[in-house]
Design an enzyme around this catalytic site. Structure first.
Site, PDB file in Angstrom:
ATOM      1  CD1 TRP A  92       9.059  43.080  50.960  1.00 25.85           C
ATOM      2  CD2 TRP A  92       9.793  41.184  50.011  1.00 25.85           C
ATOM      3  NE1 TRP A  92       9.795  42.405  51.899  1.00 25.85           N
ATOM      4  CE2 TRP A  92      10.260  41.238  51.349  1.00 25.85           C
ATOM      5  CE3 TRP A  92      10.148  40.091  49.235  1.00 25.85           C
ATOM      6  CZ2 TRP A  92      11.048  40.235  51.903  1.00 25.85           C
ATOM      7  CZ3 TRP A  92      10.937  39.092  49.786  1.00 25.85           C
ATOM      8  CH2 TRP A  92      11.371  39.174  51.108  1.00 25.85           C
ATOM      9  CG  LEU A 140      14.482  41.487  59.284  1.00 28.50           C
ATOM     10  CD1 LEU A 140      15.847  41.888  58.726  1.00 28.50           C
ATOM     11  CD2 LEU A 140      13.437  41.509  58.170  1.00 28.50           C
ATOM     12  CB  CYS A 141      16.437  42.356  64.799  1.00 30.62           C
ATOM     13  SG  CYS A 141      16.231  43.582  66.104  1.00 30.62           S
ATOM     14  CB  VAL A 142      16.940  47.193  61.596  1.00 32.20           C
ATOM     15  CG1 VAL A 142      17.581  48.572  61.490  1.00 32.20           C
ATOM     16  CG2 VAL A 142      17.254  46.366  60.354  1.00 32.20           C
ATOM     17  NE  ARG A 191      13.583  50.822  51.094  1.00 32.28           N
ATOM     18  CZ  ARG A 191      12.338  50.345  50.991  1.00 32.28           C
ATOM     19  NH1 ARG A 191      11.371  50.817  51.765  1.00 32.28           N
ATOM     20  NH2 ARG A 191      12.056  49.385  50.136  1.00 32.28           N
ATOM     21  CB  ALA A 197      14.674  45.604  56.368  1.00 31.36           C
ATOM     22  CG  LEU A 234      11.457  28.028  66.535  1.00 29.19           C
ATOM     23  CD1 LEU A 234      12.857  27.612  66.983  1.00 29.19           C
ATOM     24  CD2 LEU A 234      10.410  27.401  67.452  1.00 29.19           C
TER      25      LEU A 234
HETATM   26  C1  COA Z   1      11.459  44.499  60.429  1.00 30.46           C
HETATM   27  C2  COA Z   1      12.547  45.577  60.388  1.00 30.46           C
HETATM   28  C3  COA Z   1      13.904  44.906  60.303  1.00 30.46           C
HETATM   29  C4  COA Z   1      12.310  46.426  59.170  1.00 30.46           C
HETATM   30  O1  COA Z   1      13.280  47.452  59.153  1.00 30.46           O
HETATM   31  P1  COA Z   1      12.870  48.954  58.773  1.00 30.46           P
HETATM   32  O2  COA Z   1      14.030  49.819  59.069  1.00 30.46           O
HETATM   33  O3  COA Z   1      11.579  49.242  59.431  1.00 30.46           O
HETATM   34  O4  COA Z   1      12.576  48.871  57.212  1.00 30.46           O
HETATM   35  P2  COA Z   1      13.504  49.342  55.993  1.00 30.46           P
HETATM   36  O5  COA Z   1      13.264  50.767  55.731  1.00 30.46           O
HETATM   37  O6  COA Z   1      14.915  48.952  56.205  1.00 30.46           O
HETATM   38  O7  COA Z   1      12.931  48.422  54.804  1.00 30.46           O
HETATM   39  C5  COA Z   1      11.593  48.493  54.435  1.00 30.46           C
HETATM   40  C6  COA Z   1      11.282  47.279  53.576  1.00 30.46           C
HETATM   41  O8  COA Z   1      11.349  46.095  54.396  1.00 30.46           O
HETATM   42  C7  COA Z   1      10.113  45.393  54.310  1.00 30.46           C
HETATM   43  N1  COA Z   1       9.831  44.744  55.579  1.00 30.46           N
HETATM   44  C8  COA Z   1       9.416  45.309  56.724  1.00 30.46           C
HETATM   45  N2  COA Z   1       9.236  44.360  57.667  1.00 30.46           N
HETATM   46  C9  COA Z   1       9.524  43.191  57.082  1.00 30.46           C
HETATM   47  C10 COA Z   1       9.510  41.854  57.555  1.00 30.46           C
HETATM   48  N3  COA Z   1       9.162  41.533  58.805  1.00 30.46           N
HETATM   49  N4  COA Z   1       9.891  40.885  56.722  1.00 30.46           N
HETATM   50  C11 COA Z   1      10.255  41.174  55.457  1.00 30.46           C
HETATM   51  N5  COA Z   1      10.279  42.437  54.946  1.00 30.46           N
HETATM   52  C12 COA Z   1       9.914  43.423  55.765  1.00 30.46           C
HETATM   53  C13 COA Z   1       9.102  46.474  53.996  1.00 30.46           C
HETATM   54  O9  COA Z   1       7.928  45.930  53.426  1.00 30.46           O
HETATM   55  C14 COA Z   1       9.868  47.360  53.037  1.00 30.46           C
HETATM   56  O10 COA Z   1       9.906  46.792  51.740  1.00 30.46           O
HETATM   57  P3  COA Z   1       8.867  47.338  50.592  1.00 30.46           P
HETATM   58  O11 COA Z   1       9.312  48.724  50.234  1.00 30.46           O
HETATM   59  O12 COA Z   1       8.974  46.373  49.450  1.00 30.46           O
HETATM   60  O13 COA Z   1       7.506  47.341  51.219  1.00 30.46           O
HETATM   61  C15 COA Z   1      12.507  46.494  61.655  1.00 30.46           C
HETATM   62  O14 COA Z   1      11.296  47.194  61.676  1.00 30.46           O
HETATM   63  C16 COA Z   1      12.649  45.728  62.944  1.00 30.46           C
HETATM   64  O15 COA Z   1      13.751  45.348  63.337  1.00 30.46           O
HETATM   65  N6  COA Z   1      11.498  45.502  63.638  1.00 30.46           N
HETATM   66  C17 COA Z   1      11.465  44.776  64.887  1.00 30.46           C
HETATM   67  C18 COA Z   1      11.701  43.318  64.650  1.00 30.46           C
HETATM   68  C19 COA Z   1      10.765  42.703  63.628  1.00 30.46           C
HETATM   69  O16 COA Z   1       9.583  43.034  63.545  1.00 30.46           O
HETATM   70  N7  COA Z   1      11.322  41.774  62.841  1.00 30.46           N
HETATM   71  C20 COA Z   1      10.580  41.047  61.827  1.00 30.46           C
HETATM   72  C21 COA Z   1       9.957  39.876  62.449  1.00 30.46           C
HETATM   73  S1  COA Z   1       8.978  39.014  61.259  1.00 30.46           S
END
Ligand code: COA
Length: 429
Positions: free
Chosen positions: A45, A178-180, A188, A190, A429
């Site tokens: 970010w 957004l979901c992984v 990384r 996301a 939503l």
């Molecule tokens: C949110 C999610 C996709 C992040 O994936 P991850 O594998 O944990 O994170 P990654 O290693 O791929 O990426 C990390 C980066 O994504 C950012 N990030 C994490 N959650 C985020 C979100 N909700 N929105 C935007 N960016 C987000 C982090 O801040 C980080 O960036 P940075 O280094 O600048 O701080 C994952 O945790 C997930 O699917 N969670 C469940 C669903 C969820 O919470 N979705 C978001 C709803 S708002």
């Protein structure tokens, strides 16, 4: 009546335990919301056109874009690289099989509470509603599959939305879902998804307008919120909420007294209240939203899409005066969560406050009718943010405060000043 039957709302928080359990989780807020302070370094970010925490405050700052205007030539044409054995797909949600895949990915891997007791379980009908507003682009429903097996392992979506921010109406994309997959977390992925979801939009919009903005909400603290809001929760079915660990029986409260405390009438109390039909309430809503610093700009077709009653998706009611005028509007949407590992219940049915316009009817009465209608349609809890004028009325309606936040963000748009939550008039939503 004893004091404990009718506690002040501050006491409700401790007594009811809503605040301890899922304070955040069922409010689309937060597994990661354990820190209220910015991180030292945002590797992703920190490189994006978003307001940063370390920016020097300047009196000359005014609302406006962060990036310099781009041309199509500046925009990357090829898809963002994925790790080997993964590939981009566009998900066709009109295809039942593909919609089921998204539904299953989200059901198993989307937002959970801190203690992993509850997980959002958006219904398929809800996903249709949320992802296909007027003017939606199928291309903005981006998935990632494992090449060898075809398994869907990540998703992100955008929908077109005009959002007014202070005095400026912006053509934006609203990013959501957004979901992984849990097994692919912290790799990384996301950031790649986020970049992809915005890149498709850049290509198109730069051609048309030389502008591009996105709006999104998250519980997690990222650079840099335009507004920070708080969820409140109102028990509708306290016995079930206690049984599944969402809330606790408060000290010195019996179950009988708790049930009495949260009991609601069976029917709405406002004369003329009826389900919204496919009639126009656009004027009512548009006039109300003018008072807020961030709010959607909805045309009639969009109002019909977002507010037409759909059982167990969106519940909209209007108050019709004897002369046939529609004076007030209330709406809420249904977002269930899976209850993880509970023998008695596998599902928690939550109602979330949606667009509500008090005019002839005072807001507390309108909201109380929303509680009555949500209860009558089988919802277990009613959640609301402290946006609009809600903060003034939540306590008297026996909502308990949550302690998680929902943050609003704008991509490529700086605002001169962060907005207080009661200036937020946008619901995502
Ligand atoms: C949110 C999610 C996709 C992040 O994936 P991850 O594998 O944990 O994170 P990654 O290693 O791929 O990426 C990390 C980066 O994504 C950012 N990030 C994490 N959650 C985020 C979100 N909700 N929105 C935007 N960016 C987000 C982090 O801040 C980080 O960036 P940075 O280094 O600048 O701080 C994952 O945790 C997930 O699917 N969670 C469940 C669903 C969820 O919470 N979705 C978001 C709803 S708002």
């Amino acid at each position: 009546m004893s004091g404990a039957d009718n506690p002040p709302a501050g006491a409700l928080q401790q007594q009811d335990g809503l605040a301890e359990r899922l304070r955040a989780a069922l409010g689309a807020i937060t597994i990661e919301d354990d820190s209220q302070r910015p991180k030292q370094n945002y590797a992703f970010w920190g490189t994006q056109p978003v307001a940063q925490f370390n920016e020097q405050p300047s009196t000359s700052v005014s609302d406006g874009p962060i990036d310099k205007p781009k041309t199509v030539a500046d925009v990357r044409k090829e898809p963002y690289g994925l790790p080997q054995n993964f590939e981009w797909v566009t998900c066709n949600i009109d295809n039942d099989g593909e919609l089921k895949e998204i539904y299953e990915l989200l059901s198993a891997h989307y937002v959970e509470d801190d203690d992993n007791m509850f997980r959002f379980a958006y219904s398929r009908e809800f996903l249709h509603w949320a992802l296909q507003p007027p003017g939606y682009k199928a291309l903005w429903h981006c998935g990632v599959r494992v090449s060898s097996t075809g398994k869907l392992v990540a998703f992100i979506s955008g929908i077109p939305a005009t959002v007014r921010v202070n005095a400026t109406s912006l053509k934006t994309v609203e990013i959501n879902f957004l979901c992984v997959h849990k097994k692919l977390r912290h790799k990384r992925l996301a950031p790649v998804l986020i970049k992809a979801s915005t890149a498709t939009e850049i290509t198109r919009r730069v051609n048309l307008h030389d502008i591009w903005q996105a709006v999104y909400t998250a519980g997690v603290l990222l650079p840099k919120p335009v507004a920070e809001c708080q969820y409140w929760h109102r028990s509708l079915n306290p016995k079930k909420l206690i049984s599944i660990g969402f809330s606790r029986l408060a000290p010195r409260m019996t179950m009988a007294r708790t049930l009495k405390l949260y009991k609601l009438p069976k029917q709405p109390q406002t004369p003329g209240m009826r389900q919204m039909e496919a009639r126009d309430v656009a004027t009512l809503l548009a006039a109300y939203l003018k008072d807020y610093a961030i709010a959607p700009v909805l045309d009639e077709e969009e109002v019909r899409h977002w507010l037409s009653y759909q059982p167990d998706v969106v519940h909209t009611y209007v108050v019709e005066a004897p002369d046939g005028r529609l004076t007030d509007l209330l709406s809420f949407y249904t977002l269930p969560s899976s209850v993880i590992g509970n023998e008695q219940y596998d599902n928690l049915k939550a109602a979330y406050m949606f667009y509500t316009v008090p005019a002839a009817t005072p807001l507390p009465q309108l909201m109380n009718d929303a509680l009555i209608l949500a209860h009558a349609t089988g919802h277990d809890v009613f959640n609301a943010l402290d946006i609009f004028e809600n903060e003034k009325i939540l306590k008297e309606l026996k909502f308990g405060i949550g302690d998680g936040k929902l943050r609003y963000y704008l991509f490529n748009w700086r605002v001169a000043q962060e907005m207080p939550s009661n200036k937020v008039g946008l619901i995502m939503l």
